[in-house]
Write a protein that holds these residues in place. Structure first.
Motif, short mmCIF file in Angstrom:
data_model
loop_
_atom_site.label_atom_id
_atom_site.label_comp_id
_atom_site.label_asym_id
_atom_site.label_seq_id
_atom_site.Cartn_x
_atom_site.Cartn_y
_atom_site.Cartn_z
N THR A 128 0.83 -1.20 0.00
CA THR A 128 0.00 0.00 0.00
C THR A 128 0.87 1.25 0.00
OG1 THR A 128 -1.70 -1.20 1.22
CG2 THR A 128 -1.85 1.20 1.23
N LYS A 129 0.54 2.16 -0.90
CA LYS A 129 1.30 3.41 -1.05
C LYS A 129 0.95 4.36 0.09
CE LYS A 129 -0.25 6.70 -3.68
NZ LYS A 129 -0.34 7.71 -2.66
N PRO A 130 1.98 5.01 0.71
CA PRO A 130 1.68 6.02 1.72
C PRO A 130 0.84 7.15 1.12
CG PRO A 130 4.02 5.48 1.70
CD PRO A 130 3.40 4.81 0.51
N GLU A 131 -0.09 7.69 1.89
CA GLU A 131 -1.00 8.72 1.38
C GLU A 131 -0.29 10.00 0.98
OE1 GLU A 131 -4.47 9.43 3.73
OE2 GLU A 131 -4.76 7.29 4.11
N ASP A 132 0.86 10.31 1.60
CA ASP A 132 1.55 11.56 1.28
C ASP A 132 2.43 11.48 0.03
OD1 ASP A 132 3.28 9.80 2.59
OD2 ASP A 132 4.51 11.42 3.41
N VAL A 133 2.51 10.32 -0.61
CA VAL A 133 3.31 10.15 -1.82
C VAL A 133 2.39 10.24 -3.04
CG1 VAL A 133 4.79 8.55 -3.12
CG2 VAL A 133 4.98 8.69 -0.62
#
Length: 159
Positions: free
Chosen positions: A53-58
């Motif tokens: 899962t991709k971090p939300e800030d990226v």
């Protein structure tokens, strides 16, 4: 007369000029050159997963970034990357960075059929802004040289 002045008794072999001006033979798929014989065909729907899962800030990776990553993966029998060979049939990036790739190979009995989807998944997952990656192998429609980019055709001498 020195040894440098003598003409060779036989002409030097030049594959580019052999066969009455014909270009050299193109590389082709030969399953007998790999792993000692014919490989079993990879199954339709063979799937590989990579990433997390991709971090939300990226920010989400762009299609151009993913295409550049795919251009770093090469078919081991053909000196052209899989994207320009036309082996990538579909590339979908979801809003959360998760990515789905549908791909094929040049032949169902390709010796890397079981490994290539995993390699593609890992390469796509390595791009910053990509989340979970799913790569699905398909044989429909069958790959043919018409799917190749003009650059790939030029590199392989296909006109």
């Amino acid at each position: 007369m020195t040894s440098d002045d003598r003409k060779p008794e036989r002409p030097v072999f030049d594959p580019a000029l052999d066969m009455e001006g014909m270009p050299p033979a193109m590389p082709h798929y030969n399953p007998y050159l790999w792993s000692g014989g014919m490989q079993e065909e990879a199954e339709e729907g063979t799937t590989a997963h990579a990433g997390e899962t991709k971090p939300e800030d990226v920010p989400v990776a762009t299609e151009e970034q993913l295409v550049e990553a795919l251009r770093e993966v090469y078919d081991p029998e053909i000196p052209v990357n899989i994207y320009d060979l036309g082996l990538i049939y579909d590339l979908k990036i979801e809003g959360n960075g998760n990515t789905n790739v549908t791909m094929t190979l040049t032949a169902p009995a390709c010796p890397v059929a079981g490994q290539m989807p995993g390699e593609v998944a890992q390469k796509v997952a390595s791009v910053e802004g990509t989340g979970e990656v799913t790569v699905v192998l398909t044989w429909e429609p069958p790959w043919d040289k018409d799917r190749m980019s003009e650059d790939a055709k030029l590199a392989l001498g296909i006109f």
